[in-house]
Motif scaffolding. Structure first.
Motif, PDB file in Angstrom:
ATOM      1  N   VAL A  85      -5.792   8.090  10.395  1.00  0.00           N
ATOM      2  CA  VAL A  85      -6.708   7.381   9.493  1.00  0.00           C
ATOM      3  C   VAL A  85      -6.247   7.510   8.042  1.00  0.00           C
ATOM      4  O   VAL A  85      -6.458   6.604   7.229  1.00  0.00           O
ATOM      5  CB  VAL A  85      -8.171   7.841   9.665  1.00  0.00           C
ATOM      6  CG1 VAL A  85      -8.702   7.431  11.027  1.00  0.00           C
ATOM      7  CG2 VAL A  85      -8.318   9.337   9.466  1.00  0.00           C
ATOM      8  N   MET A  86      -5.601   8.629   7.699  1.00  0.00           N
ATOM      9  CA  MET A  86      -5.026   8.762   6.363  1.00  0.00           C
ATOM     10  C   MET A  86      -3.941   7.711   6.153  1.00  0.00           C
ATOM     11  O   MET A  86      -3.846   7.092   5.087  1.00  0.00           O
ATOM     12  CB  MET A  86      -4.449  10.162   6.179  1.00  0.00           C
ATOM     13  CG  MET A  86      -5.504  11.263   6.072  1.00  0.00           C
ATOM     14  SD  MET A  86      -4.773  12.913   6.094  1.00  0.00           S
ATOM     15  CE  MET A  86      -3.701  12.847   4.676  1.00  0.00           C
ATOM     16  N   LEU A  87      -3.116   7.495   7.196  1.00  0.00           N
ATOM     17  CA  LEU A  87      -2.063   6.488   7.112  1.00  0.00           C
ATOM     18  C   LEU A  87      -2.657   5.093   6.916  1.00  0.00           C
ATOM     19  O   LEU A  87      -2.172   4.306   6.100  1.00  0.00           O
ATOM     20  CB  LEU A  87      -1.214   6.527   8.380  1.00  0.00           C
ATOM     21  CG  LEU A  87      -0.122   5.464   8.502  1.00  0.00           C
ATOM     22  CD1 LEU A  87       0.872   5.570   7.364  1.00  0.00           C
ATOM     23  CD2 LEU A  87       0.592   5.585   9.852  1.00  0.00           C
ATOM     24  N   ALA A  88      -3.714   4.791   7.663  1.00  0.00           N
ATOM     25  CA  ALA A  88      -4.364   3.482   7.532  1.00  0.00           C
ATOM     26  C   ALA A  88      -4.969   3.304   6.146  1.00  0.00           C
ATOM     27  O   ALA A  88      -4.900   2.205   5.565  1.00  0.00           O
ATOM     28  CB  ALA A  88      -5.437   3.331   8.606  1.00  0.00           C
ATOM     29  N   ARG A  89      -5.550   4.363   5.599  1.00  0.00           N
ATOM     30  CA  ARG A  89      -6.153   4.270   4.258  1.00  0.00           C
ATOM     31  C   ARG A  89      -5.080   4.044   3.198  1.00  0.00           C
ATOM     32  O   ARG A  89      -5.237   3.199   2.303  1.00  0.00           O
ATOM     33  CB  ARG A  89      -6.930   5.548   3.942  1.00  0.00           C
ATOM     34  CG  ARG A  89      -7.570   5.541   2.549  1.00  0.00           C
ATOM     35  CD  ARG A  89      -8.380   6.790   2.302  1.00  0.00           C
ATOM     36  NE  ARG A  89      -7.578   7.992   2.232  1.00  0.00           N
ATOM     37  CZ  ARG A  89      -6.907   8.402   1.149  1.00  0.00           C
ATOM     38  NH1 ARG A  89      -6.937   7.672   0.023  1.00  0.00           N
ATOM     39  NH2 ARG A  89      -6.210   9.513   1.180  1.00  0.00           N
ATOM     40  N   LEU A  90      -3.995   4.802   3.273  1.00  0.00           N
ATOM     41  CA  LEU A  90      -2.945   4.707   2.262  1.00  0.00           C
ATOM     42  C   LEU A  90      -2.187   3.384   2.327  1.00  0.00           C
ATOM     43  O   LEU A  90      -1.758   2.860   1.298  1.00  0.00           O
ATOM     44  CB  LEU A  90      -1.960   5.868   2.423  1.00  0.00           C
ATOM     45  CG  LEU A  90      -2.492   7.259   2.077  1.00  0.00           C
ATOM     46  CD1 LEU A  90      -1.503   8.329   2.504  1.00  0.00           C
ATOM     47  CD2 LEU A  90      -2.779   7.364   0.579  1.00  0.00           C
ATOM     48  N   SER A  91      -2.008   2.854   3.535  1.00  0.00           N
ATOM     49  CA  SER A  91      -1.203   1.643   3.708  1.00  0.00           C
ATOM     50  C   SER A  91      -2.022   0.362   3.669  1.00  0.00           C
ATOM     51  O   SER A  91      -1.478  -0.716   3.397  1.00  0.00           O
ATOM     52  CB  SER A  91      -0.457   1.714   5.047  1.00  0.00           C
ATOM     53  OG  SER A  91      -1.381   1.661   6.134  1.00  0.00           O
ATOM     54  N   GLY A  92      -3.322   0.471   3.979  1.00  0.00           N
ATOM     55  CA  GLY A  92      -4.147  -0.720   4.090  1.00  0.00           C
ATOM     56  C   GLY A  92      -3.924  -1.490   5.378  1.00  0.00           C
ATOM     57  O   GLY A  92      -4.451  -2.597   5.544  1.00  0.00           O
ATOM     58  N   CYS A  93      -3.163  -0.915   6.324  1.00  0.00           N
ATOM     59  CA  CYS A  93      -2.851  -1.588   7.584  1.00  0.00           C
ATOM     60  C   CYS A  93      -3.801  -1.128   8.697  1.00  0.00           C
ATOM     61  O   CYS A  93      -4.253   0.020   8.679  1.00  0.00           O
ATOM     62  CB  CYS A  93      -1.413  -1.306   8.002  1.00  0.00           C
ATOM     63  SG  CYS A  93      -0.207  -1.986   6.837  1.00  0.00           S
ATOM     64  N   PRO A  94      -4.089  -1.996   9.656  1.00  0.00           N
ATOM     65  CA  PRO A  94      -5.036  -1.640  10.715  1.00  0.00           C
ATOM     66  C   PRO A  94      -4.424  -0.751  11.795  1.00  0.00           C
ATOM     67  O   PRO A  94      -3.218  -0.806  12.061  1.00  0.00           O
ATOM     68  CB  PRO A  94      -5.409  -2.998  11.307  1.00  0.00           C
ATOM     69  CG  PRO A  94      -4.183  -3.823  11.099  1.00  0.00           C
ATOM     70  CD  PRO A  94      -3.622  -3.388   9.773  1.00  0.00           C
TER      71      PRO A  94
END
Length: 248
Positions: A155-164
């Motif tokens: 979820v950190m990766l999704a938040r930082l990247s904006g990708c689903p």
């Protein structure tokens, strides 16, 4: 150290094991009939301009690399320790790129023990890849477990990247399941298979801790749902037929 572990530390033996494992995975894919659910979700990302984060459970993703479509480059997160070198070589033989490092465990104590294993570097590398329109794949749960408990990293990766985050599960009826923490599954050829995609999960860039925890639970629920659906398709639970299913 056991003789088996000593042998597997040999670079030549690691390459041989990886090559044979890749051959088995290709054989499973070519000789099994896979029923695909919600393939339109995958097609939307493969053919569009938006990269995604493919999420799976640890030990349940052996066959998945054969479905990563060559319309879009995909890189898989592989650990720097344990069996990571063999897994990285398997991905190489399957034509799938890798990012070396480890995910971010859930909880402060586990994060502290995890420092130095490449987590931060891997996170940065995945954010860069997504920013270059390259999709990435990773497991939501992390060794040593508990299995099927999503960590914070995805979820950190999704938040930082904006990708689903897109949950996905694949299995076969014929398989061998090991008695380890993640119940590692070895798919076998000439079988009935299932590939199930879940609905994308977006995490706002300004997500607060409560929102992040809610997203983590949604990832967990989404992965459990697609995994259970895949199990039902191959006959391991009462089977329900869905409209629009395809057989490959």
């Amino acid at each position: 150290m056991s003789l088996g572990k000593q042998i597997l530390k040999s670079e030549g033996m690691q390459t041989a094991v990886a090559f044979l494992a890749a051959l088995l995975i290709k054989l499973v894919r070519r000789t099994s009939r896979f029923e695909v659910r919600r393939g339109d979700i995958a097609a939307r990302f493969w053919t569009g301009d938006e990269p995604f984060i493919g999420a799976t459970w640890h030990g349940q993703n052996l066959i998945l690399p054969t479905f990563w479509h060559n319309w879009r480059e995909m890189r898989i997160l592989v650990s720097r320790h344990g069996d990571g070198e063999i897994v990285s070589q398997i991905m190489h033989f399957l034509g799938v790129g890798t990012i070396r490092g480890s995910g971010v465990p859930k909880g402060e104590e586990r994060r502290e023990k995890h420092r130095g294993k490449g987590g931060a570097g891997a996170l940065r590398a995945m954010v860069r890849a997504l920013g270059e329109n390259i999709s990435v794949g990773m497991t939501a749960d992390l060794p040593p477990g508990p299995a099927r408990k999503a960590g914070d990293g995805i979820v950190m990766l999704a938040r930082l990247s904006g990708c689903p985050i897109v949950p996905v599960a694949a299995t076969t009826r014929a398989r061998v399941q090991l008695n380890n923490w993640d119940k590692f599954t070895i798919n076998l050829p000439f079988s009935k298979g299932a590939l199930v995609w879940g609905e994308p999960i977006y995490v706002p860039r300004d997500a607060d801790p409560e929102t992040l925890e809610d997203a983590r639970r949604r990832v967990e629920d989404g992965l459990n749902a697609v995994s259970e659906e895949a199990e039902r398709i191959v006959g391991r639970k009462p089977k329900t037929q869905a409209a629009g299913a395809t057989v490959l």
